[in-house]
Design an enzyme around this catalytic site. Sequence first.
Site, mmCIF file in Angstrom:
data_model
loop_
_atom_site.group_PDB
_atom_site.id
_atom_site.type_symbol
_atom_site.label_atom_id
_atom_site.label_comp_id
_atom_site.label_asym_id
_atom_site.label_seq_id
_atom_site.Cartn_x
_atom_site.Cartn_y
_atom_site.Cartn_z
ATOM 1 N N SER A 141 0.857 -1.192 0.000
ATOM 2 C CA SER A 141 0.000 0.000 0.000
ATOM 3 C C SER A 141 0.883 1.229 0.000
ATOM 4 O O SER A 141 1.649 1.462 0.945
ATOM 5 C CB SER A 141 -0.899 0.010 1.240
ATOM 6 O OG SER A 141 -1.374 1.334 1.437
ATOM 7 N N HIS A 175 -1.081 -1.240 -4.377
ATOM 8 C CA HIS A 175 -2.357 -0.915 -3.735
ATOM 9 C C HIS A 175 -2.424 0.582 -3.464
ATOM 10 O O HIS A 175 -1.551 1.146 -2.804
ATOM 11 C CB HIS A 175 -2.475 -1.709 -2.432
ATOM 12 C CG HIS A 175 -3.799 -1.588 -1.744
ATOM 13 N ND1 HIS A 175 -4.897 -2.350 -2.091
ATOM 14 C CD2 HIS A 175 -4.205 -0.798 -0.721
ATOM 15 C CE1 HIS A 175 -5.920 -2.036 -1.306
ATOM 16 N NE2 HIS A 175 -5.523 -1.086 -0.456
ATOM 17 N N ASP A 224 -4.641 3.649 -1.915
ATOM 18 C CA ASP A 224 -5.723 3.943 -0.974
ATOM 19 C C ASP A 224 -6.251 5.354 -1.193
ATOM 20 O O ASP A 224 -5.588 6.336 -0.860
ATOM 21 C CB ASP A 224 -5.214 3.794 0.465
ATOM 22 C CG ASP A 224 -5.050 2.332 0.842
ATOM 23 O OD1 ASP A 224 -6.020 1.571 0.657
ATOM 24 O OD2 ASP A 224 -3.960 1.958 1.306
ATOM 25 N N MET A 235 -8.889 8.162 -0.224
ATOM 26 C CA MET A 235 -9.761 8.549 0.908
ATOM 27 C C MET A 235 -10.230 9.985 0.725
ATOM 28 O O MET A 235 -9.456 10.844 0.291
ATOM 29 C CB MET A 235 -8.982 8.439 2.222
ATOM 30 C CG MET A 235 -8.349 7.079 2.456
ATOM 31 S SD MET A 235 -7.592 6.986 4.075
ATOM 32 C CE MET A 235 -6.732 5.404 3.949
ATOM 33 N N HIS A 261 -8.235 1.102 -4.195
ATOM 34 C CA HIS A 261 -9.207 0.902 -3.109
ATOM 35 C C HIS A 261 -9.878 2.244 -2.832
ATOM 36 O O HIS A 261 -9.252 3.155 -2.301
ATOM 37 C CB HIS A 261 -8.434 0.365 -1.890
ATOM 38 C CG HIS A 261 -9.250 0.179 -0.658
ATOM 39 N ND1 HIS A 261 -8.666 -0.049 0.579
ATOM 40 C CD2 HIS A 261 -10.584 0.179 -0.446
ATOM 41 C CE1 HIS A 261 -9.617 -0.172 1.486
ATOM 42 N NE2 HIS A 261 -10.787 -0.030 0.901
ATOM 43 N N MET A 277 -12.079 4.505 -0.873
ATOM 44 C CA MET A 277 -12.774 4.764 0.400
ATOM 45 C C MET A 277 -13.399 6.150 0.295
ATOM 46 O O MET A 277 -13.005 7.097 0.985
ATOM 47 C CB MET A 277 -11.767 4.680 1.556
ATOM 48 C CG MET A 277 -11.333 3.249 1.850
ATOM 49 S SD MET A 277 -9.795 3.167 2.775
ATOM 50 C CE MET A 277 -8.619 3.266 1.425
ATOM 51 N N MET A 325 -11.617 -5.944 5.004
ATOM 52 C CA MET A 325 -10.883 -4.945 5.789
ATOM 53 C C MET A 325 -10.620 -5.533 7.180
ATOM 54 O O MET A 325 -11.543 -5.877 7.907
ATOM 55 C CB MET A 325 -11.696 -3.655 5.933
ATOM 56 C CG MET A 325 -11.796 -2.813 4.671
ATOM 57 S SD MET A 325 -10.214 -2.435 3.884
ATOM 58 C CE MET A 325 -9.340 -1.564 5.199
ATOM 59 N N GLY A 377 -9.042 4.041 6.992
ATOM 60 C CA GLY A 377 -8.753 5.457 7.231
ATOM 61 C C GLY A 377 -7.283 5.745 7.432
ATOM 62 O O GLY A 377 -6.825 6.824 7.081
ATOM 63 N N ASP A 410 -6.744 -6.495 3.990
ATOM 64 C CA ASP A 410 -6.102 -5.179 4.070
ATOM 65 C C ASP A 410 -6.161 -4.635 5.493
ATOM 66 O O ASP A 410 -7.247 -4.405 6.021
ATOM 67 C CB ASP A 410 -6.856 -4.235 3.107
ATOM 68 C CG ASP A 410 -6.235 -2.848 2.997
ATOM 69 O OD1 ASP A 410 -5.189 -2.597 3.605
ATOM 70 O OD2 ASP A 410 -6.839 -2.018 2.267
ATOM 71 N N GLY A 411 -4.973 -4.420 6.070
ATOM 72 C CA GLY A 411 -4.893 -3.744 7.358
ATOM 73 C C GLY A 411 -4.173 -4.564 8.413
ATOM 74 O O GLY A 411 -4.593 -5.671 8.738
#
Length: 228
Positions: A9, A34, A36, A38, A70, A72, A141, A146, A179-180
């Site tokens: 990520s 990846h 992210d 947001m 991804h 969000m 997730m 976040g 993920d995470g």
Amino acid sequence: MSQIHLAPSILSADFARLGAHVEEALAAGADYVHVDVMDGHFVPNITIGPLIVEAVRPVAERYGAVVDVHLMIERPERYLADFARAGADILTVHVETCPHLHRTVQAIRELGVRPGVTLNPATPLATLEEILPTVDLVLIMSVNPGFGGQSYISDSTAKIARLRAMLDAIGSTAELEVDGGIKPGNAAAIVAAGATVLVAGSAIFGGPNSVADNVNAFKRELRVTSDE
Ligand code: DX5
Ligand code: ZN
């Protein structure tokens, strides 16, 4: 499970030298990038958009890596075409943001991009049941979305196993991404539960060791297959 993919990520990468940082991870054997995205609404943080996808796309292409985006963000359908144009191979949307999820998934496919769906830790797998046959990737997730650098929620492992059973029951070959909070120390258990794609941000781009060493630490735990 034949092939396990490692998806660094870039949220935890050094944005002042993003291309070089991503290249280090891909050269060491990671095969997804990846991204992210947001919006400060669906999740509290604000990050990046299509410009960064466009910037990492040529690096990913050089290594034959998958650009895995991804989203969000609220009302993701507004931006699907922009991310497709920027070079996304996979666009993953949250079920919580898509009242017309089937329409959104179809829109992604019509743009020539592989559709993925994801859900927050507290959202039940039942919300995915009807859409599973039409997606190419499902993302569990294992933190509340976040921020990078959070701890893996241990209940996620059972959820992964339940999703694996649901996918197998319909004969789906969709990727099962997680993920995470993934580190070399929990990666094997996550794969054993049925994951095929592992996202890792801080464990790859953070800490004192080189990105290559961090990727190799995952490879030692798994047998991440790239084109080596
Ligand atoms: C969280 C993001 C993750 C995150 C992973 O909202 O979707 O991709 O960057 O970071 P780590 O691996 O540090 O938990
Ligand atoms: Zn992510």
